[in-house]
Design a protein around this motif. Structure first.
Motif, PDB file in Angstrom:
ATOM      1  N   SER A 280       2.000 -12.200  14.839  1.00 26.98           N
ATOM      2  CA  SER A 280       1.613 -11.333  13.720  1.00 26.98           C
ATOM      3  C   SER A 280       2.861 -10.761  13.078  1.00 26.98           C
ATOM      4  CB  SER A 280       0.713 -10.199  14.214  1.00 26.98           C
ATOM      5  OG  SER A 280       1.433  -9.405  15.107  1.00 26.98           O
TER       6      SER A 280
ATOM      7  N   ASN B  15       4.205  -7.335  10.560  1.00 24.24           N
ATOM      8  CA  ASN B  15       3.794  -6.078   9.928  1.00 24.24           C
ATOM      9  C   ASN B  15       4.372  -5.973   8.521  1.00 24.24           C
ATOM     10  OD1 ASN B  15       6.445  -5.412  10.265  1.00 24.24           O
ATOM     11  ND2 ASN B  15       6.089  -3.816  11.781  1.00 24.24           N
ATOM     12  N   ASN B  16       4.133  -4.837   7.883  1.00 22.48           N
ATOM     13  CA  ASN B  16       4.544  -4.695   6.479  1.00 22.48           C
ATOM     14  C   ASN B  16       6.058  -4.760   6.309  1.00 22.48           C
ATOM     15  OD1 ASN B  16       1.924  -4.280   5.324  1.00 22.48           O
ATOM     16  ND2 ASN B  16       1.913  -2.338   6.422  1.00 22.48           N
TER      17      ASN B  16
ATOM     18  N   LEU C 145       6.963  -8.314   6.410  1.00 18.57           N
ATOM     19  CA  LEU C 145       6.639  -8.988   5.145  1.00 18.57           C
ATOM     20  C   LEU C 145       7.668  -8.653   4.073  1.00 18.57           C
ATOM     21  CD1 LEU C 145       2.766  -8.580   4.944  1.00 18.57           C
ATOM     22  CD2 LEU C 145       4.042 -10.695   5.261  1.00 18.57           C
ATOM     23  N   ALA C 146       8.072  -7.391   4.069  1.00 18.47           N
ATOM     24  CA  ALA C 146       9.101  -6.984   3.095  1.00 18.47           C
ATOM     25  C   ALA C 146      10.362  -7.808   3.316  1.00 18.47           C
ATOM     26  CB  ALA C 146       9.392  -5.497   3.249  1.00 18.47           C
TER      27      ALA C 146
ATOM     28  N   LYS D  67      -4.212 -15.466  10.940  1.00 18.73           N
ATOM     29  CA  LYS D  67      -4.182 -14.006  10.825  1.00 18.73           C
ATOM     30  C   LYS D  67      -3.076 -13.550   9.855  1.00 18.73           C
ATOM     31  CE  LYS D  67      -3.170 -11.220  14.294  1.00 18.73           C
ATOM     32  NZ  LYS D  67      -3.180 -10.752  15.689  1.00 18.73           N
TER      33      LYS D  67
ATOM     34  N   LYS E 256      -3.392 -11.862   6.101  1.00 21.48           N
ATOM     35  CA  LYS E 256      -2.690 -10.632   5.697  1.00 21.48           C
ATOM     36  C   LYS E 256      -1.923 -10.869   4.393  1.00 21.48           C
ATOM     37  CE  LYS E 256       0.103  -6.907   7.361  1.00 21.48           C
ATOM     38  NZ  LYS E 256       0.411  -6.080   8.483  1.00 21.48           N
TER      39      LYS E 256
ATOM     40  N   ALA F  23      -4.404 -11.086   1.654  1.00 17.57           N
ATOM     41  CA  ALA F  23      -4.988  -9.778   1.353  1.00 17.57           C
ATOM     42  C   ALA F  23      -4.040  -8.932   0.507  1.00 17.57           C
ATOM     43  CB  ALA F  23      -5.320  -9.056   2.647  1.00 17.57           C
ATOM     44  N   LEU F  24      -2.762  -9.088   0.755  1.00 16.29           N
ATOM     45  CA  LEU F  24      -1.775  -8.329  -0.021  1.00 16.29           C
ATOM     46  C   LEU F  24      -1.396  -9.048  -1.318  1.00 16.29           C
ATOM     47  CD1 LEU F  24       0.493  -7.126   2.904  1.00 16.29           C
ATOM     48  CD2 LEU F  24      -0.663  -5.623   1.297  1.00 16.29           C
ATOM     49  N   GLU F  25      -2.058 -10.176  -1.564  1.00 12.32           N
ATOM     50  CA  GLU F  25      -1.810 -10.991  -2.768  1.00 12.32           C
ATOM     51  C   GLU F  25      -0.359 -11.461  -2.849  1.00 12.32           C
ATOM     52  OE1 GLU F  25      -4.455  -9.686  -6.249  1.00 12.32           O
ATOM     53  OE2 GLU F  25      -4.031  -7.850  -5.174  1.00 12.32           O
ATOM     54  N   LEU F  26       0.182 -11.714  -1.672  1.00 13.94           N
ATOM     55  CA  LEU F  26       1.570 -12.193  -1.624  1.00 13.94           C
ATOM     56  C   LEU F  26       1.635 -13.713  -1.569  1.00 13.94           C
ATOM     57  CD1 LEU F  26       3.387  -9.783   0.859  1.00 13.94           C
ATOM     58  CD2 LEU F  26       4.052 -10.241  -1.491  1.00 13.94           C
TER      59      LEU F  26
ATOM     60  N   LYS G 252       1.366 -15.903  -3.677  1.00 13.13           N
ATOM     61  CA  LYS G 252       2.116 -16.568  -4.753  1.00 13.13           C
ATOM     62  C   LYS G 252       3.620 -16.427  -4.546  1.00 13.13           C
ATOM     63  CE  LYS G 252      -1.318 -16.357  -8.381  1.00 13.13           C
ATOM     64  NZ  LYS G 252      -1.765 -15.617  -9.547  1.00 13.13           N
ATOM     65  N   VAL G 253       3.973 -15.430  -3.765  1.00 13.38           N
ATOM     66  CA  VAL G 253       5.408 -15.187  -3.539  1.00 13.38           C
ATOM     67  C   VAL G 253       5.873 -15.884  -2.263  1.00 13.38           C
ATOM     68  CG1 VAL G 253       7.145 -13.378  -3.189  1.00 13.38           C
ATOM     69  CG2 VAL G 253       5.198 -12.958  -4.689  1.00 13.38           C
TER      70      VAL G 253
ATOM     71  N   GLN H   4      -0.834  -5.664  19.195  1.00 15.28           N
ATOM     72  CA  GLN H   4      -1.541  -6.941  19.369  1.00 15.28           C
ATOM     73  C   GLN H   4      -0.999  -7.788  20.524  1.00 15.28           C
ATOM     74  OE1 GLN H   4      -1.501  -8.799  15.539  1.00 15.28           O
ATOM     75  NE2 GLN H   4      -2.419  -7.060  14.555  1.00 15.28           N
TER      76      GLN H   4
ATOM     77  N   GLU I 189       5.625   1.987   8.283  1.00  9.43           N
ATOM     78  CA  GLU I 189       4.677   0.954   7.893  1.00  9.43           C
ATOM     79  C   GLU I 189       3.880   1.341   6.642  1.00  9.43           C
ATOM     80  OE1 GLU I 189       5.429  -2.067   8.922  1.00  9.43           O
ATOM     81  OE2 GLU I 189       3.311  -2.448   9.264  1.00  9.43           O
TER      82      GLU I 189
ATOM     83  N   MET J 294       6.138   1.034   3.537  1.00  5.75           N
ATOM     84  CA  MET J 294       6.456  -0.369   3.261  1.00  5.75           C
ATOM     85  C   MET J 294       5.243  -1.093   2.689  1.00  5.75           C
ATOM     86  SD  MET J 294       9.561  -0.411   3.760  1.00  5.75           S
ATOM     87  CE  MET J 294       9.700  -2.052   3.098  1.00  5.75           C
ATOM     88  N   ASN J 295       4.078  -0.732   3.197  1.00  6.89           N
ATOM     89  CA  ASN J 295       2.850  -1.313   2.659  1.00  6.89           C
ATOM     90  C   ASN J 295       2.705  -0.951   1.183  1.00  6.89           C
ATOM     91  OD1 ASN J 295      -0.317  -0.886   2.140  1.00  6.89           O
ATOM     92  ND2 ASN J 295      -0.006  -2.535   3.600  1.00  6.89           N
TER      93      ASN J 295
ATOM     94  N   ILE K  42       5.123  -3.016  -0.916  1.00  4.92           N
ATOM     95  CA  ILE K  42       4.678  -4.405  -1.150  1.00  4.92           C
ATOM     96  C   ILE K  42       3.584  -4.434  -2.218  1.00  4.92           C
ATOM     97  CG2 ILE K  42       3.474  -6.363  -0.083  1.00  4.92           C
ATOM     98  CD1 ILE K  42       4.958  -5.658   2.529  1.00  4.92           C
ATOM     99  N   LYS K  43       2.658  -3.519  -2.101  1.00  2.00           N
ATOM    100  CA  LYS K  43       1.550  -3.509  -3.064  1.00  2.00           C
ATOM    101  C   LYS K  43       2.044  -3.240  -4.489  1.00  2.00           C
ATOM    102  CE  LYS K  43      -2.307  -2.662  -0.068  1.00  2.00           C
ATOM    103  NZ  LYS K  43      -3.206  -1.709   0.548  1.00  2.00           N
TER     104      LYS K  43
ATOM    105  N   VAL L 190       3.691  -6.417  -5.787  1.00  2.00           N
ATOM    106  CA  VAL L 190       2.710  -7.428  -6.206  1.00  2.00           C
ATOM    107  C   VAL L 190       2.058  -7.014  -7.524  1.00  2.00           C
ATOM    108  CG1 VAL L 190       0.504  -8.487  -5.576  1.00  2.00           C
ATOM    109  CG2 VAL L 190       2.283  -8.220  -3.851  1.00  2.00           C
TER     110      VAL L 190
ATOM    111  N   LEU M  61      10.553 -12.479 -10.297  1.00  2.00           N
ATOM    112  CA  LEU M  61      10.569 -12.285  -8.849  1.00  2.00           C
ATOM    113  C   LEU M  61      11.922 -11.739  -8.391  1.00  2.00           C
ATOM    114  CD1 LEU M  61       8.960 -12.703  -6.233  1.00  2.00           C
ATOM    115  CD2 LEU M  61       9.916 -14.992  -6.096  1.00  2.00           C
TER     116      LEU M  61
ATOM    117  N   LEU N 141      11.430  -4.011  -4.025  1.00  7.98           N
ATOM    118  CA  LEU N 141      10.488  -3.312  -3.152  1.00  7.98           C
ATOM    119  C   LEU N 141      10.878  -1.842  -3.141  1.00  7.98           C
ATOM    120  CD1 LEU N 141      10.473  -5.929  -0.325  1.00  7.98           C
ATOM    121  CD2 LEU N 141       8.403  -5.100  -1.415  1.00  7.98           C
TER     122      LEU N 141
END
Lengths: 148, 608
Positions: A100, A102-103, A106-107, A131, A135, A138-141, A143-144, B103, B312, B315-316, B319-320, B323, B351, B356
């Motif tokens: 997995s 996390n954010n 992803l950054a 999974k 994610k 869901a974050l619409e990433l 395309k990137v 997890q 977190e 950072m979330n 990202i949002k 996007v 891009l 960010l």
């Protein structure tokens, strides 16, 4: 083909820690080649790895790369590095043993994608589990970050 | 040996204790609130339908509009204060798994970063903050706590004319982070810090914010709740001006050297003290009441210094936003007719251009980012206003700095109202919308405060009444509402005097009007760093409107007294009512004048 290549590259098999920070560096600290200025026969296959270490400030001098991401690696295949390979201007990373992300992770991938894009390279993440894909979607990433 | 500053004399001061919750008081407040709203509606109904003076609508209508707008504020304050909901305090965090879903991965102790943001403050002042941050205690030795000085002033020794912040950081053995530009101001500085650090939680401190040793122990536990994105602690200014004896002031102003007269003055005024917190800096009402009660609505926003965040969450958000920006741009591109290659290149450029950004690049980055996190429908982030003071900081020390700071707050909040009005943001609950809008609405208050200030003057010179008459009917509706309103707010703010806050609220009308004007003109809101040193320039330009209004009010009163004495005054009841309001206004306005001309004792002594 890519998977085979990655699987056969033993030294970079995912081998160590479970939850680690990641830095981006080139093998043997070689700079990333500027493929824009290369002819196609010069575009060597070279390896690049995402190093999952605590070390900070190992960035390429030209671009700062986020150094604080967090990946969850499989217990069976802990690693301190994530193998990558570049073929014909596309850089592939194997996410086979990444459970997995996390954010912050992803950054980092966004930063990595941007960084390589600047060098004229594309990025493809392979063997990404559902999974993580979910994610990313869901974050619409999606395309990137190109995942398969 | 540490450099000595003016604030060293206040080191002995200890913070206030948070007001304890009391469910009976809350119930009483709720009961009185309903009465206040009912009486307010009855009063305004009467005002609009029966009381307007049709012969002076130019005067009558603005006043009733102002009263209505003011009543809307009251209703929003009541909603804000409706109930208390302090979250349960839990022990400090040890392992990452306590705050995040790992997890089945291997667990590890959490990492905490402490950011001390600095720009141009005295480096020795920042040293105090570093030293106190180093004293932060934590029960688990394996939890890695790292302090970082975020220097946006590039004081790394390259410029011999500047102080050397890097040297101080090295001497104190803390990390030093710097960037080559000031893009995004404080938010940009934090972005740079987040890119170069790896804490799971991070604390934001300003250059002058000095944490108490238990800061982390008392705040990290909240993050056990996975939805908690940040915890704000009260900002406590420990250097507000101490009260001065009125007798001493009289003796020094009148240069009284005769001991007998001096003793007489002491005898008469000896117990009277004035000038305590001369700039009205005490923010207790804001943190201990307004923001704390927003815990009930999950609408307590971050105020920057003294807050701790979950990496977190920000950072979330980053990202949002990233996007979202790409989507907006792509949607614009799809409407234009460009060939596919060019489209591809443009997308690539976009891009590369997008960044960010964890905290909004804005003069009010803290409230703006808070609003966006609260509006996140997917994560439903929660915020906490911690009740006890966990750090201390310095207040502004002169009117210029005070106005600069508050003008930035006002302009920043108003700018948000025009760009991302909380009432229109999807994802915020109705209660959150009301709370955020209430904050922004409060910055529009000078529009009706100005009317309240000018109305008595308008009466004195026109002798027209804004109501048909100051009759029994007027007082029948007006007094119960006003009295009930005052009692209700007093219960809501139990234990805290609101007098000084009210006075400054009224007295701030001019620069707040300027803030509204500036934002309407579309002027870019600047991030002015609040000076932490003392400048004692007389700030006449800030108090000129106050002087004019006070002068007109006094002239109006004298003119009306003259008319009464000569038997020419048509409405003496109007004179009495307006004189009362006038005196109230003069008292409120005069505090800004007093503050502008105030000097601390040591400066006075130097001047003598």
């Amino acid at each position: 083909m890519i998977n085979t290549l990655l699987a056969n590259f033993a030294p970079l098999r995912l081998t160590a820690i479970l939850i680690l920070n990641i830095n981006i560096t080139t093998m043997e600290n070689k700079p990333i080649p500027d493929t824009k200025n290369k002819s196609s026969n010069e575009s060597d296959v070279y390896l690049k790895n995402l190093r999952l270490t605590e070390t900070l400030n190992v960035n390429d001098s030209k671009s700062k790369i986020r150094a604080n991401e967090l990946f969850q690696m499989s217990n069976d295949h802990p690693a301190d590095e994530l193998a990558g390979v570049c073929i014909e201007d596309v850089h592939y990373y194997d996410f086979k043993n990444v459970q997995s992300i996390n954010n912050t992770g992803l950054a980092s991938l966004i930063d990595l994608t941007k960084y390589l894009l600047q060098k004229g390279l594309k990025v493809q993440f392979v063997n990404v589990n559902e999974k993580i894909k979910e994610k990313i979607t869901a974050l619409e990433l999606d395309k990137v970050l190109q995942c398969s | 040996m540490l450099k000595q500053f003016y604030f060293n004399q206040f080191e002995y001061r200890r913070p206030y204790k948070a007001i304890s919750e009391n469910k009976y008081r809350t119930l009483l407040f709720q009961f009185l609130s309903i009465l206040t709203i009912a009486l307010g509606i009855a009063y305004l109904n009467w005002r609009w339908r029966y009381s307007l003076n049709l012969d002076a609508l130019w005067f009558s209508v603005p006043l009733v509009v102002a009263e209505t707008l003011s009543f809307i504020s009251t209703v929003m304050i009541i909603i804000n204060f409706w109930s208390n909901s302090d979250p349960e305090k839990t022990p400090p965090i040890h392992y990452l798994s306590e705050i995040e879903d790992i997890q089945n991965g291997k667990d590890r102790p959490i990492r905490i970063d402490i950011f001390i943001a600095s720009y141009n403050e005295d480096v020795e002042l920042v040293r105090y903050s570093i030293i106190d941050a180093k004293k932060a205690i934590y029960p688990y030795d394996d939890v890695h706590i790292q302090i970082h000085v975020l220097d946006d002033g590039r004081r790394d020794g390259r410029d011999p004319l500047k102080e050397n912040m890097k040297k101080v950081a090295e001497e104190e053995n803390v990390n030093y982070l710097i960037r080559e530009h000031n893009q995004g101001y404080k938010a940009g500085n934090l972005k740079n810090a987040l890119e170069n650090t790896n804490g799971d939680l991070f604390v934001i401190l300003d250059a002058d914010t000095r944490v108490f040793p238990e800061f982390l122990i008392n705040t990290t536990g909240y993050f056990r709740k996975r939805k908690v994105a940040w915890v704000q602690t009260p900002q406590w200014f420990y250097d507000t001006t101490a009260p001065e004896k009125l007798s001493s002031i009289i003796n020094s102003k009148l240069l009284i050297s005769n001991k007998k007269i001096s003793r007489l003055v002491d005898f008469i005024f000896g117990k009277v003290e004035i000038n305590e917190d001369i700039f009205g800096n005490e923010p207790r009402l804001f943190y201990d009441v307004i923001l704390r009660k927003r815990n009930f609505h999950n609408a307590a926003f971050c105020c920057g210094a003294g807050s701790i965040h979950r990496r977190e969450a920000v950072m979330n958000h980053a990202i949002k936003s990233f996007v979202q920006q790409i989507k907006i741009f792509e949607s614009n591109l799809s409407k234009s007719k460009i060939d596919i290659n060019e489209l591809h290149n443009l997308k690539k450029a976009l891009l590369l251009e997008q960044e960010l950004i964890p905290f909004k690049f804005h003069a009010s980055e803290d409230i703006y980012t808070s609003m966006m996190l609260h509006a996140d429908k997917e994560n439903r982030w929660e915020s906490i206003q911690h009740s006890e003071v966990e750090c201390k900081m310095l207040s502004t020390q002169d009117v210029d700095s005070w106005i600069k700071q508050h003008q930035r707050y006002a302009e920043g909040s108003l700018d948000i109202a025009f760009k991302d009005n909380p009432l229109l943001i999807k994802g915020l609950s109705l209660r959150q919308k009301i709370c955020y809008f209430s904050t922004i609405w409060s910055y529009f208050a000078p529009l009706w405060i100005l009317i309240f200030l000018l109305c008595p003057i308008a009466f004195f010179f026109s002798l027209s009444l804004p109501v048909k008459a100051y009759s029994f009917d007027f007082f029948k509706y007006f007094l119960p509402f006003q009295i009930m309103n005052t009692i209700t707010i007093a219960i809501g703010c139990w234990g805290i005097s609101t007098r000084r806050g009210d006075q400054y609220y009224i007295s701030s009308f001019w620069f707040m009007l300027m803030a509204i004007y500036s934002v309407i003109r579309g002027k870019k809101v600047k991030f002015n760093v609040t000076p932490k040193d003392k400048g004692f320039a007389k700030s006449t330009q800030h108090i000129l409107p106050h002087i004019i209004i006070i002068a007109l009010s006094i002239t109006g009163i004298l003119y009306n007294v003259y008319l009464i004495l000569w038997g020419h005054h048509p409405v003496i009841s109007g004179f009495a009512a307006n004189t009362f309001w006038c005196l109230f206004n003069i008292t409120a306005l005069s505090i800004m004048i007093r503050a502008a001309y105030w000097k601390p004792t040591e400066v006075k002594e130097q001047l003598i």
